[in-house]
Enzyme design. Structure first.
Site, PDB file in Angstrom:
ATOM      1  CE  LYS A  58      -1.660  -1.086   4.013  1.00  0.00           C
ATOM      2  NZ  LYS A  58      -2.435  -1.469   5.224  1.00  0.00           N
ATOM      3  CE1 TYR A 117       8.484  32.144   7.892  1.00  0.00           C
ATOM      4  CE2 TYR A 117       8.992  29.801   7.708  1.00  0.00           C
ATOM      5  CZ  TYR A 117       8.686  31.014   7.120  1.00  0.00           C
ATOM      6  OH  TYR A 117       8.594  31.101   5.757  1.00  0.00           O
TER       7      TYR A 117
HETATM    8  C1  LIG Z   1      -1.773  -2.549   5.947  1.00  0.00           C
HETATM    9  C2  LIG Z   1      -2.391  -3.854   6.163  1.00  0.00           C
HETATM   10  C3  LIG Z   1      -1.627  -4.962   6.540  1.00  0.00           C
HETATM   11  C4  LIG Z   1      -0.148  -4.872   6.852  1.00  0.00           C
HETATM   12  O1  LIG Z   1       0.021  -4.357   8.152  1.00  0.00           O
HETATM   13  P1  LIG Z   1       1.482  -4.143   8.801  1.00  0.00           P
HETATM   14  O2  LIG Z   1       1.159  -3.798  10.211  1.00  0.00           O
HETATM   15  O3  LIG Z   1       2.105  -3.009   8.063  1.00  0.00           O
HETATM   16  O4  LIG Z   1       2.230  -5.397   8.669  1.00  0.00           O
HETATM   17  C5  LIG Z   1      -2.257  -6.183   6.621  1.00  0.00           C
HETATM   18  N1  LIG Z   1      -3.584  -6.302   6.367  1.00  0.00           N
HETATM   19  C6  LIG Z   1      -4.351  -5.249   6.031  1.00  0.00           C
HETATM   20  C7  LIG Z   1      -5.804  -5.448   5.772  1.00  0.00           C
HETATM   21  C8  LIG Z   1      -3.791  -3.998   5.929  1.00  0.00           C
HETATM   22  O5  LIG Z   1      -4.569  -2.961   5.603  1.00  0.00           O
END
Ligand SMILES: *Cc1c(COP(=O)(O)O)cnc(C)c1O
Length: 401
Positions: free
Chosen positions: A41, A291
Site C-alpha cells: 500500500k 520563524y
Molecule cells: C496494511 C495492512 C496490513 C499490513 O500491516 P502491517 O502492520 O504493516 O504489517 C495487513 N492487512 C491489512 C488489511 C492492511 O490494511
C-alpha cells in the site's frame, strides 16, 4: 524538465538486499504453516513500488496487496503474473480495469459484487471465472461483511455468477497486544462465519489475516489450524516488517517469542533518508533562528542549513525537539522546521562542512535514527512516518549487504 537522474541531495536510498532478506526471513517465520502476501500500500510504504516489486519477485513473492485500483495497476505493470489483491474494495467505474488487468478486489458489500459481475458478463466472461476475495468483519467495525449481514451477502454472491470466491480474509485489530483476548474472540467469530460460508456451498481456497505483529508473535500455527479445518490454505499479510521495522508491542511481552527476538535481530531497515548540508553560518548570542524566533542562541553558535522541510515529510512538530545524525553525532534541530528548510546546531561537531551527509533515518557511525524514533518524537507510528515522506524526495535503489 527533470534532470536525467535525480540530483536532489535530499533522497531516500532503498536497499533491495535488505528487502530481499526481510522477505525471506518473514517467509521462514510463517512457513510451513502459512504463505505470505506482501503488502505494498501507499507506494510500498513510501519506499516506491518500482524498486520494491522487482526485489520482492526476486525473493519469491507471488501475491501482493495494495489499497487502490491505481496502486494495483502500478504493481501490475511491474509484475505481469502476480496475484494482486485490492484491499480497499471496488468503486463504480473501476470494474473494467480490474477485469482487464486481472486484479483481485476484496469485496464485502452486495453492490460491489453487482458492479463486478455485470462488467464481467458484459465481457462474456464464463461463470465463476473472476476470482475475488471477501472480507469478513470479525470485530473491527471498519470494513468487511458483518456477521448479521453474512446471509444476505451470500445470497448476493449467488446472484453474481461470474464471480468465484478464491479467498476469505479478516483483519485483526489488537495483534500488537499479546495479552488481549480480542484476537481469540475474532478467531471464534471467523470460525463460525467460515462454517456458514461452507454451508452455503462455497469452497474458498485461501484464508488470510494478520499483519506484521501477528506474524512476528507466531500466529501462523493457529491460523493454519483454522484454515485446515475449513480446507483452506493460510496466508499472512506483512507490511511494515517487510521494510525492516519490527512493530512496537504494547504492553511489552514479558516472554519474548522466538520469532519476535529473531525479527528484532534480523530485520534490516530498507529505507535510508539523507540530505547534505547546504550552508553553514556563525551566529552571535541573542540571534533568532527561524520563524517566530522559537530558538534564540544563548552563545555564539554554528548553524547548518538543510534542504529538507515539512513538504518532504519531516514533521514540523520536531522543531526544537529532535536531532539528526552528522559525522556520527547528534545535531539538534533548532527553530521551526520550514516547508523546504531545516536548521541544525552543529556547534559541537568538529570539522563539519558544506556537503556533509546528514541522516534523517538510518545508521551513521555507531548511531542510528529509526522511523520509530521519529514516531515516538512526533506522537505517531512508524507507518505514518514512512508513508508521508513525500513524492518530492527521490527514491534510489541501492543493493548493499
Ligand atoms: C496494511 C495492512 C496490513 C499490513 O500491516 P502491517 O502492520 O504493516 O504489517 C495487513 N492487512 C491489512 C488489511 C492492511 O490494511
Amino acid at each position: 524538465m527533470h534532470p536525467p537522474h535525480p540530483t536532489r541531495t535530499t533522497r531516500a536510498l532503498i536497499n533491495t538486499a535488505a528487502l530481499d532478506s526481510n522477505y525471506r526471513l518473514l517467509s521462514s517465520l510463517a512457513a510451513p504453516q502459512a504463505g505470505l502476501i506482501a503488502v505494498l500500500k501507499a507506494d510500498a510504504y513510501g519506499h516506491g513500488v518500482e524498486i520494491c516489486v522487482p526485489a520482492l519477485l526476486h525473493a519469491g513473492a507471488e501475491v501482493f496487496a495494495v489499497a487502490t485500483i491505481e496502486e494495483a495497476l502500478a504493481v501490475r505493470a511491474l509484475a505481469p503474473a502476480a496475484r494482486i489483491l485490492v484491499l480497499g474494495g471496488l468503486f463504480e467505474g473501476q470494474a473494467e480495469a480490474a477485469l482487464d488487468r486481472n486484479l483481485t478486489p476484496v469485496l464485502w458489500d452486495a453492490w460491489q459484487l453487482k458492479i463486478l459481475d455485470e462488467a464481467a458478463r458484459a465481457q462474456n466472461r464464463h461463470a465463476a471465472s473472476v476470482p475475488v476475495h471477501i472480507e469478513l468483519d470479525t470485530g473491527m467495525s471498519r470494513q468487511g461483511v458483518a456477521p448479521a449481514e453474512l446471509a444476505h451477502f451470500l445470497r448476493a454472491l449467488f446472484a453474481a455468477p461470474a464471480l468465484r470466491v478464491e479467498g476469505v480474509m479478516t483483519h485483526l485489530y489488537a495483534a500488537d497486544d499479546v495479552y488481549s483476548t480480542a484476537t481469540s474472540a475474532q478467531f471464534e467469530l471467523l470460525d463460525a462465519m467460515l462454517g456458514a460460508i461452507a454451508d452455503a456451498g462455497l469452497k474458498p481456497e485461501v484464508l488470510h489475516l494478520g499483519s506484521s505483529a501477528s506474524l512476528i508473535t507466531g500466529i501462523a500455527p493457529v491460523l493454519r489450524q483454522l484454515a485446515e479445518k475449513h480446507k483452506m490454505r493460510a496466508a499472512l499479510r506483512p507490511g511494515l516488517s517487510l521494510y525492516g521495522i519490527t512493530p512496537h508491542f504494547n504492553p511489552a511481552p514479558t516472554e519474548v517469542p522466538h520469532s519476535l527476538s529473531t525479527a528484532r535481530q534480523q530485520l534490516a531497515p530498507v529505507l535510508r533518508w539523507q540530505t547534505r548540508i547546504a550552508s553553514i553560518r556563525q551566529i552571535p548570542a541573542g540571534a533568532v533562528v527561524g520563524y517566530n524566533g522559537t530558538f534564540v542562541a544563548t552563545e555564539p553558535m554554528s548553524i547548518a542549513l538543510l534542504p529538507v522541510g515539512y513538504a518532504d515529510g519531516l514533521s514540523r512538530s520536531l522543531g526544537n525537539r529532535f536531532s539528526l545524525l552528522i559525522r556520527g553525532q547528534r545535531a539538534p534541530i533548532v527553530g521551526r522546521i520550514s516547508m523546504d528548510l531545516t536548521t541544525i546546531d552543529v556547534t559541537e561537531i568538529p570539522d563539519v562542512g558544506v556537503g556533509d551527509e546528514v541522516i534523517l533515518i538510518g545508521p551513521q557511525g555507531d548511531d542510528e535514527i529509526t522511523a520509530t524514533d521519529h514516531a515516538h518524537a512526533d506522537g505517531t507510528i512508524p507507518w505514518e512516518i514512512l508513508t508521508r515522506i513525500s513524492a518530492r524526495v527521490p527514491r534510489l535503489a541501492v543493493h548493499s549487504a
